[in-house]
Design an enzyme around this catalytic site. Structure first.
Site, PDB file in Angstrom:
ATOM      1  N   ASN A  93       0.833  -1.207   0.000  1.00 31.38           N
ATOM      2  CA  ASN A  93       0.000   0.000   0.000  1.00 31.38           C
ATOM      3  C   ASN A  93       0.867   1.256   0.000  1.00 31.38           C
ATOM      4  O   ASN A  93       0.601   2.212  -0.738  1.00 31.38           O
ATOM      5  CB  ASN A  93      -0.899   0.033   1.237  1.00 31.38           C
ATOM      6  CG  ASN A  93      -1.974  -1.030   1.232  1.00 31.38           C
ATOM      7  OD1 ASN A  93      -2.214  -1.696   0.232  1.00 31.38           O
ATOM      8  ND2 ASN A  93      -2.634  -1.193   2.370  1.00 31.38           N
TER       9      ASN A  93
ATOM     10  N   TYR B 135      -6.950 -15.185   6.704  1.00 33.34           N
ATOM     11  CA  TYR B 135      -6.552 -16.557   6.413  1.00 33.34           C
ATOM     12  C   TYR B 135      -5.111 -16.482   5.896  1.00 33.34           C
ATOM     13  O   TYR B 135      -4.850 -16.566   4.690  1.00 33.34           O
ATOM     14  CB  TYR B 135      -7.489 -17.186   5.379  1.00 33.34           C
ATOM     15  CG  TYR B 135      -8.896 -17.367   5.905  1.00 33.34           C
ATOM     16  CD1 TYR B 135      -9.276 -18.543   6.530  1.00 33.34           C
ATOM     17  CD2 TYR B 135      -9.834 -16.341   5.793  1.00 33.34           C
ATOM     18  CE1 TYR B 135     -10.567 -18.704   7.036  1.00 33.34           C
ATOM     19  CE2 TYR B 135     -11.122 -16.487   6.296  1.00 33.34           C
ATOM     20  CZ  TYR B 135     -11.482 -17.673   6.913  1.00 33.34           C
ATOM     21  OH  TYR B 135     -12.753 -17.821   7.412  1.00 33.34           O
TER      22      TYR B 135
ATOM     23  N   ASP C 277      -1.398   3.646   6.024  1.00 32.28           N
ATOM     24  CA  ASP C 277      -0.407   3.399   4.971  1.00 32.28           C
ATOM     25  C   ASP C 277      -0.319   4.596   4.025  1.00 32.28           C
ATOM     26  O   ASP C 277       0.762   4.977   3.592  1.00 32.28           O
ATOM     27  CB  ASP C 277      -0.780   2.138   4.186  1.00 32.28           C
ATOM     28  CG  ASP C 277      -0.901   0.918   5.076  1.00 32.28           C
ATOM     29  OD1 ASP C 277      -0.143   0.826   6.056  1.00 32.28           O
ATOM     30  OD2 ASP C 277      -1.747   0.052   4.798  1.00 32.28           O
TER      31      ASP C 277
END
Length: 325
Positions: free
Chosen positions: A39, A106, A263
């Site tokens: 980012n 995940y 970011d």
């Protein structure tokens, strides 16, 4: 000639719920992507700087998707490796109700967690102007931590400025636990030239919410510049042996998506420093970047160009003294 900024860390595919409510009731998702370091690299590219992102992705379609998309934003991805032994990480964004966003990761055992010091390109780091790191990478795995310390060592040997955003993720602390994670992140912060924590992160790391006290503790370790973000209120900045102050945040009428704002802010600060702005002016510029980011969905979709930032500042503050472009 090297990149202006080199960074490395995990980027994941994001599946964003197409409707509000618990994920069990969601039927459709929008595919996006996000990762703190990429980012920042994309933010810098949009602001007119050369950025390079290193990582590992799975040798899978999601990995190819990430490389394609990030390269398409103007970031050098030539040093991203596809790894057969693990998949690309993924996360899902759930909108329970307006203003209540939740993220499910995940990422355990993902390809990026296998990144190690042998995956670093020493030449690219040594030729960069800035090495940018985050605490997320430090918590992914032991090999990632070793890579961070190695990268800092390379940067220091070649007079490359080191920027560090702690970017705390409590869910990644795992076996390290809070105390172990705190120790690792402080060790990295103390080796950096610029440290950019949020106020809550600074308090967690140093046991005080006194911004000047946090800055002084970091200055004792050799840190040169400190920026402490206090949400949508203001950002504190200080330089070792120099000035300090607070820069108010830009007020945003409606926050569409707050994820990724930090970011964007980091990219704004680094952009300002690359353009030889004072730290205070760099933080002011970064505050505008952050405000624009939270006005759009997704981690990177709202990252603005330099002209968009300057137009936004002019619109908010007027142009009494003229805007330098």
């Amino acid at each position: 000639m090297g990149a202006d900024v080199v960074t490395f860390g995990e980027t994941m595919v994001l599946l964003e719920a197409g409707s509000s409510g618990p994920l069990r009731y969601v039927e459709t998702f929008t595919k996006r992507y996000g990762g703190a370091e990429s980012n920042v690299a994309i933010g810098l590219s949009k602001l007119g700087h050369q950025s390079l992102w290193m990582s590992k992705v799975g040798k899978d379609e999601f990995g190819e998707f990430l490389i394609q998309k990030i390269r398409g934003e103007g970031v050098n991805t030539n040093f991203v490796k596809s790894y057969q032994g693990a998949p690309t990480g993924m996360y899902l964004k759930e909108m329970r109700r307006p203003g209540d966003q939740r993220v499910v990761y995940y990422r355990a055992g993902s390809a990026a967690s296998f990144f190690n010091e042998n995956d670093l390109d020493e030449e690219q780091i040594s030729q960069a102007k800035i090495l940018h790191l985050t605490g997320i990478t430090a918590l992914l795995s032991e090999s990632c931590r070793q890579a961070m310390f190695k990268a800092i060592e390379i940067a220091k040997e070649n007079n490359v400025y080191v920027s560090f955003d702690p970017n705390l993720r409590f869910t990644l602390m795992g076996e390290l636990g809070e105390d172990g994670a705190r120790q690792v992140i402080r060790q990295i912060a103390e080796k950096a030239d610029l440290v950019m924590p949020g106020l809550d992160e600074a308090e967690w790391l140093f046991g005080t919410s006194d911004e000047q006290e946090v800055a002084n503790l970091l200055f004792e370790s050799g840190v040169k510049q400190v920026v402490i973000k206090n949400g949508g209120e203001y950002s504190f900045y200080a330089e070792a042996g120099g000035e300090s102050g607070r820069i108010p945040s830009f007020k945003v009428k409606q926050i569409v998506d707050a994820i990724g704002a930090g970011d964007g802010f980091a990219a704004g600060v680094l952009s300002g420093l690359l353009e030889k702005k004072s730290l205070g002016d760099a933080v002011h510029f970064a505050a505008a970047v952050g405000a624009l980011v939270v006005s759009s969905p997704g981690d990177i979709e709202g990252l603005p160009t330099r002209d968009e930032v300057l137009d936004y500042i002019e619109q908010k503050e007027g142009n009494a003294g003229g805007v330098l472009r």
